[in-house]
Enzyme design. Structure first.
Site, PDB file in Angstrom:
ATOM      1  N   GLU A 161       1.484  -7.767  -5.637  1.00 51.47           N
ATOM      2  CA  GLU A 161       0.563  -6.909  -4.891  1.00 51.47           C
ATOM      3  C   GLU A 161       1.325  -5.955  -3.982  1.00 51.47           C
ATOM      4  O   GLU A 161       1.009  -4.784  -3.887  1.00 51.47           O
ATOM      5  CB  GLU A 161      -0.365  -7.809  -4.068  1.00 51.47           C
ATOM      6  CG  GLU A 161      -1.682  -7.163  -3.767  1.00 51.47           C
ATOM      7  CD  GLU A 161      -2.718  -8.181  -3.338  1.00 51.47           C
ATOM      8  OE1 GLU A 161      -2.865  -9.214  -4.015  1.00 51.47           O
ATOM      9  OE2 GLU A 161      -3.384  -7.927  -2.330  1.00 51.47           O
ATOM     10  N   ASP A 173      -1.479 -11.655  -4.833  1.00 53.96           N
ATOM     11  CA  ASP A 173      -1.904 -12.660  -3.864  1.00 53.96           C
ATOM     12  C   ASP A 173      -2.928 -13.593  -4.491  1.00 53.96           C
ATOM     13  O   ASP A 173      -3.719 -13.200  -5.332  1.00 53.96           O
ATOM     14  CB  ASP A 173      -2.522 -11.992  -2.630  1.00 53.96           C
ATOM     15  CG  ASP A 173      -1.457 -11.327  -1.766  1.00 53.96           C
ATOM     16  OD1 ASP A 173      -0.257 -11.547  -2.042  1.00 53.96           O
ATOM     17  OD2 ASP A 173      -1.823 -10.594  -0.840  1.00 53.96           O
ATOM     18  N   TYR A 175       0.328 -18.059   3.366  1.00 57.60           N
ATOM     19  CA  TYR A 175      -0.722 -17.066   3.125  1.00 57.60           C
ATOM     20  C   TYR A 175      -1.829 -17.152   4.178  1.00 57.60           C
ATOM     21  O   TYR A 175      -2.412 -18.213   4.385  1.00 57.60           O
ATOM     22  CB  TYR A 175      -1.312 -17.281   1.728  1.00 57.60           C
ATOM     23  CG  TYR A 175      -2.126 -16.105   1.259  1.00 57.60           C
ATOM     24  CD1 TYR A 175      -1.558 -14.834   1.253  1.00 57.60           C
ATOM     25  CD2 TYR A 175      -3.431 -16.248   0.848  1.00 57.60           C
ATOM     26  CE1 TYR A 175      -2.285 -13.736   0.853  1.00 57.60           C
ATOM     27  CE2 TYR A 175      -4.173 -15.157   0.427  1.00 57.60           C
ATOM     28  CZ  TYR A 175      -3.596 -13.896   0.435  1.00 57.60           C
ATOM     29  OH  TYR A 175      -4.326 -12.817   0.039  1.00 57.60           O
TER      30      TYR A 175
END
Ligand SMILES: [Zn+2]
Ligand SMILES: [Zn+2]
Length: 773
Positions: free
Chosen positions: A7, A110, A320
């Site tokens: 990403e 992601d 994350y």
């Protein structure tokens, strides 16, 4: 060649570094970095798309471009198209160039719905030029950019989840249709054209509702007076201490008076009681609790908190940041992480945690996709920039706190009777800070009370006293509280909530922190509540949100959900048209109110008032012909030479955000004062008084002159310097000429970044300005 699509450029680089053992080299393909290496398995390349390479849009055609109420039903049913996102053409070219040369493809975006959709989009872009790639596609899912996570993900490749991608795709389509249909409908009805259009959003409008409802509660608040009673007693230690009457609030002044005069020496200690309180350590962070905590403890907005967390994740410092999970999975290397963190001096206080087995707290939500937010890399916070350092530190301290002991405090209350009236004093001390030793934000300072014993006699220190107070309205919702309420009501997602709040600011429906609705924001919501209640409350949008979850679970298709939402838009729009006239009047009145800056002092001094006797107001007026904004008095009339001709130039709203600051300048008391900020640019706003002779404006002009003089001097120095160099270096480039044009227009000032040069005050009538502009 194996092509890996990520990403962000940053993750493309990190993954290449990890998988190649540091041997990957950066190449450029259509200006986009591509990282390449080869090993026993052959050649590999990684490339980051920087988010969505394509976007959804309405088809070309006049009937979709024109803003007309009669075209809205057609707009809602228009078949949406996919087209390259602005500025992403090179990314698509680079992906396609690499895809042509590739024999297998890995999607490593992601790991969430949005990432799955970006993965699907990239996949489609790639197989467009190389259909052979389709059967080879694999998905790498990871929760942190660390060696363990990345190596684990690539040795355990998965398949792309179409349901997950379609759930995100449905949101894109639904939000596009809703936003376009109702933004056009409401703007057209309220005749808010051009840059002043009124944006309406599926999630945005109910969120505005939360803020307005609280404001209405505040306005409906009835202030009830009450009285509190205090007394001071002398303590044998030599100091005296303050006590509060056992009656918390006296609602009748007579009762408070009676209690005050009945208070008499000696005070006798009737009881001393202590109680131990245990407060449990906090649970691991998920996105929502992180946003709320960071915002309230660090004083930043939830949006800023998420931006910093995203940076820290991209750097490989935390896991994350978009996760629902509040339970550490067994696979996390908890002990190793704690060991490395406590080696950093700032976190050394947590070292004793390692003396026993680690037992973390856990919250209620579990999500197998991602772990709770935790630090993946130990470093000195001082190595990071200001706010980013504080966010990293918060995440580390929270993480360490989840393994720590409870905090034990002791609260003590003593009751003292003096002449039949009871007073009390309360204190609280920390016996064992427990988790607050490392999670220092939770630690409160001790409030100690003097040592007292039952039966002890005390002397009053002076007379008791009374404080009159009144009940307060409920506080405005902080952004942290708002994010939390949105979560509870199913408004938006963990990823979108901070952006939605931001949008309310940029559309001027709210201002200040905590957010306070403007008259336009209030009117929009109240008009919706009355005429299209489904737009104002959370039920309908939360229902759609639930349907999107069903797509992710494979229980509904994207088309079904988008069609359901189209039906809702059609019926809501029909309801809106029925109330069109009343709705537009309400919104119009709100917008009008927001244009008022403050009373016109010149009219006040001349005794001029409106027909209804209310004072004439200075307000923002937009000249019809030129479209320029200026400040004029509501007492001006086109053909009346006696009417007020007060006008002031102002920074143009297209380039500057102008927010009312004071209705009447507290320094010169002549005109309103506003705060001005250049649009779309970081930096502090400046304060502007419309009175040129105001001391604050004189000071601002002097400072500006100083700044210009300093710049001029610097330029001269550089020119002299340049000449010297020229004599030694024959090939010195000629210096770029600085534009010597006078900066008279606000556009030029916007580019220069300083406060706009408004010129001198014009004394022409508001109406006559139209011709000159
Ligand atoms: Zn006036
Ligand atoms: Zn002033």
């Amino acid at each position: 060649m194996r092509l890996i699509i990520t990403e962000k450029n940053n993750s493309a680089q990190k993954i290449a570094e990890i998988l190649s053992g540091g041997s990957a080299k950066e190449n450029k393909s259509f200006t986009i970095p591509v990282f390449k290496w080869s090993d026993a398995d052959g050649e590999h390349a990684t490339v980051g798309t920087g988010g969505h390479g394509v976007e959804r849009a309405f088809p070309e055609g006049k009937e979709f471009k024109q803003w007309k109420l009669d075209l809205i039903h057609g707009l809602v049913d228009a078949p949406l198209i996919t087209r390259p996102t602005d500025g992403k053409k090179n990314v698509i070219r680079a992906v396609q160039k690499e895809a042509k040369a590739a024999d297998s493809l890995i999607i490593a975006t992601d790991f969430d719905r949005e990432g799955e959709l970006i993965g699907l989009e990239s996949l489609e872009v790639a197989i467009d030029v190389n259909p052979d790639l389709e059967p080879t596609v694999k998905r790498a899912r990871y929760s942190a950019l660390t060696k363990e996570e990345i190596e684990g993900a690539f040795s355990n490749l998965d398949t792309l989840s179409y349901p997950l991608a379609h759930a995100a795709g449905a949101r894109q389509d639904i939000d596009l249709i809703w936003g376009a249909a109702f933004t056009r409908a409401v703007s057209l009805m309220a005749k808010a054209y051009g840059a002043n259009f009124l944006s309406v959003g599926r999630v945005q409008s109910p969120t505005l509702g939360l803020i307005v409802e609280r404001e209405l509660e505040r306005r409906a608040h009835v202030y009830v007076p009450y009285w509190e009673l205090f007394a001071k007693f002398e303590h044998p230690s030599g100091s005296s201490f303050e006590t509060h009457h056992a009656t918390d609030k006296f609602w009748e002044k007579l009762e408070a008076d009676a209690a005050m005069s009945a208070t008499a020496d000696p005070g006798i200690v009737k009881s001393v009681t202590s109680r131990k309180n245990t407060s449990k350590p906090p649970t691991p962070y998920n996105t929502n609790s992180f946003q709320v905590d960071a915002s309230s403890r660090l004083g930043i907005t939830p949006k800023q908190a998420m931006n910093y967390a995203q940076d820290l994740y991209d750097d490989g410092f935390i896991s994350y940041p978009r996760t629902d999970n509040t339970i550490y999975p067994d696979s996390l290397p908890l002990k190793k992480t704690v060991e490395s963190l406590v080696k950093i001096k700032d976190f050394a206080a947590a070292a004793p945690l390692l003396d026993a087995p680690l037992t973390p707290t856990q919250g209620k939500k579990f999500d197998a996709a991602h772990p709770p937010i935790y630090p993946t890399h130990a470093l000195y916070p001082s190595a990071l920039d200001g706010p980013k350092a504080r966010v990293y530190e918060l995440i580390v301290r929270r993480f360490l706190a989840t393994f720590s002991a409870p905090m034990i405090t002791e609260s003590t209350r003593a009751d003292i009777e003096a002449g039949g009236e009871t007073y009390f004093v309360r204190g609280k001390v920390v016996l064992d800070p427990g988790y607050a030793g490392i999670y220092t934000y939770a630690r409160s300072s001790d409030e100690e009370i003097p040592a007292l014993e039952e039966g002890q006699k005390l002397t009053l220190d002076g007379k008791p006293w009374m404080v009159d107070k009144e009940t307060q309205p409920p506080a405005r919702l902080s952004e942290a509280k708002l994010v939390q309420m949105m979560d509870e009501q199913g408004l938006g997602t963990k990823a979108t909530r901070p952006d939605i709040i931001q949008k309310l600011y940029s559309r001027k429906y709210v201002r200040n922190h905590p957010p306070e609705p403007t008259a336009t924001g209030m009117a929009m919501y109240e008009a919706f509540k009355e005429w299209v209640p489904e737009m104002a409350t959370s039920e309908m949008t939360a229902g759609l949100e639930a349907e999107m979850d069903q797509i992710a679970e494979g229980k509904m298709t994207k088309d079904e959900v988008v069609d359901d939402s189209r039906k809702l838009v059609h019926s809501t729009f029909d309801n809106m048209r029925e109330g069109e006239e009343a709705l537009s009047k309400m919104i119009w009145a709100g917008m009008d109110k927001d244009r008022i800056l403050g009373p016109c002092i010149v009219c006040k001094e001349a005794g001029r008032v409106k027909e209804d006797g209310s004072p004439n107001q200075l307000r923002i007026i937009r000249a019809k012909k030129s479209g320029k904004s200026f400040v004029g008095c509501s007492g001006w009339k086109p053909d009346d030479p006696e009417a007020c001709d007060q006008t002031f130039p102002m920074p143009q709203p297209n380039f500057y955000e102008v927010t009312p600051l004071e209705e009447n300048c507290s320094i010169c008391h002549r005109t309103p004062r506003v705060s001005v900020k250049t649009r779309g640019r970081a930096g502090r706003p400046w304060k502007l008084c419309f009175n040129d002779d105001c001391p604050t404006m004189i000071e601002m002009r002097e400072k500006k002159a100083e700044r210009l003089a300093a710049q001029e001097a610097k330029k001269k120095m550089e020119e002299l310097d340049g000449k010297k160099k020229k004599t030694t270096k024959a090939k010195a480039k000629p210096k770029k000429k600085s534009t010597a044009k006078p900066r008279t227009k606000t556009v030029a000032a916007a580019k220069a970044g300083g406060p706009p040069d408004l010129g001198t005050r014009r004394t022409k009538k508001a109406g006559s300005r139209n011709k000159t502009d």
